[in-house]
Every structure is written in structure tokens, then in C-alpha cells.
Design a protein around this motif. Sequence first.
Motif, short mmCIF file in Angstrom:
data_model
loop_
_atom_site.label_atom_id
_atom_site.label_comp_id
_atom_site.label_asym_id
_atom_site.label_seq_id
_atom_site.Cartn_x
_atom_site.Cartn_y
_atom_site.Cartn_z
N ALA A 86 47.67 43.23 37.26
CA ALA A 86 46.31 43.36 36.73
C ALA A 86 46.09 42.51 35.47
O ALA A 86 44.97 42.30 35.06
CB ALA A 86 46.01 44.82 36.42
N TYR B 222 44.98 48.08 29.77
CA TYR B 222 45.31 49.31 30.52
C TYR B 222 46.59 49.08 31.33
O TYR B 222 47.49 49.92 31.33
CB TYR B 222 44.19 49.68 31.51
N THR C 194 40.97 45.75 30.73
CA THR C 194 41.68 46.09 31.97
C THR C 194 43.13 45.63 31.91
O THR C 194 44.03 46.33 32.35
CB THR C 194 40.99 45.46 33.19
#
Lengths: 94, 134
Positions: A23, A69, A66
Motif C-alpha cells: 500500500a 496506515y 494511506t
Amino acid sequence: MLELAIGIILGGCALGAGCAMIAGIGPGIGEGNAVAAACEAIGRQPESRSAVTTTMLMGCAVAETTGLYALVIAILLIFVAPGRFVNILLESIG
Amino acid sequence: MKTIDPTIKKETAFIAGMTLILSALMEAVFLIVGRWDLPVLFGNLLGSGVGILNFFLMGIGLQKALDKDEKGAKATVAFSHQLRFFLMALALVLAGVLDCFNLLSTVLALFFPTAGVYMRAFSVNKEAKEEAGE
């Protein structure tokens, strides 16, 4: 047998952390696209540079969340999760 | 050396202020819950410091990228992002390995600049509405 179970837990956590880090690629690509579009906008209207920079800065900071995270999940999987899972395993064995 | 854009200075100052306020709030919550100790404070300092530095470096990276063509801008930002990601990972690993940092307070403090960005977006929207109303 216990060593094998602990090994599987550690391997699973490491694999999970690696997968989570995938990610981290997305925000880099997204930021690149945002800045490319901002370059185009400033090229068309140079007087709007300040406003475009502010909006882009905020957008990039949000896009980066993101990735953050993913990083946090990976770190937790490496440092926190193995200990917890091994404890659960040992408690269940008794 | 090129000067830093005033917009970046202004936004970084705002984000630093918001991070400071949120850090104070977090410390207060830890105190109230009764889990405050020095590692919490050090973790908070590490997380918020890296968060603010990350935002500032992002601003500088974007300023550099704006002076380039589309392809060069993309490459500059991607490189800057990788470097800043590595910096944050380093801070989190340090917080995980060393006992003098609390991992939870470090992680929470890393998200404060993002929370500041959301608040900034609200204030920008409000200013825009006020300007439109005039």
C-alpha cells in the motif's frame, strides 16, 4: 511442534507486514499525478501558483495517510503481534 | 540555495501549531488515564517531530517538482515520497526497538499533522465561503 507453530506465527506476521507495505506504493504514484497536474495548471495560470501550491500540499498530505496506515500496520505486525499471538498459543496449550 | 516558498512556511507553521495542540491533548489524556510516563513524552516528541519534518520536506519536494516538466515532477515527488517514507519507518522502528519510546504515543503523534491538514481544509473552505459571500 511448538517451535513449528511459533515459526508459522512469525512467518505469517512477516508476510503480512510485507503485504501491508504494498500500500506504500500507491501514495507515491498518486502524489506524482497530482503534482504533474499542478505543474500543468501553474503553466496555464502562473498567477494562481500560491493557491495551487496550498491545495496540492493539503491533497498530497491526505494522500500520504494511506501509506502511513500501511506502515503502522506493518510495524505493529512486526513488533507487537508476534508476542501477542505466541502468548495466546501458549495459553491455549496450557 | 533556493529560498523556501512562503506558502510552505505558512502551512508548516499551521500544521506545527495544530500538532502541538493535539500533542498537549494526548499528554493530558495519558495523564488522566494514569498511564503517563517519560517514554510517552519521548514517543510523542519523536512522532510529532518526524510528522512535522515529513510535512516540511514534502513541501520542499513539491516546490522543487513544480519547477520541472511533468515527467520530472513525477519522478521528483516519487523519490521524495520514498525518502520520507523511509524516515517515518525509521522513527517507528526506533520506537518499537527502544524502550525509552512508547510505540502507541509515537504512532498517534505521527497522525497529528494529517489531522491538522483536515482542520486546515475546513478553515480554507470557510474562508472561501466568506470570500464568495462578500
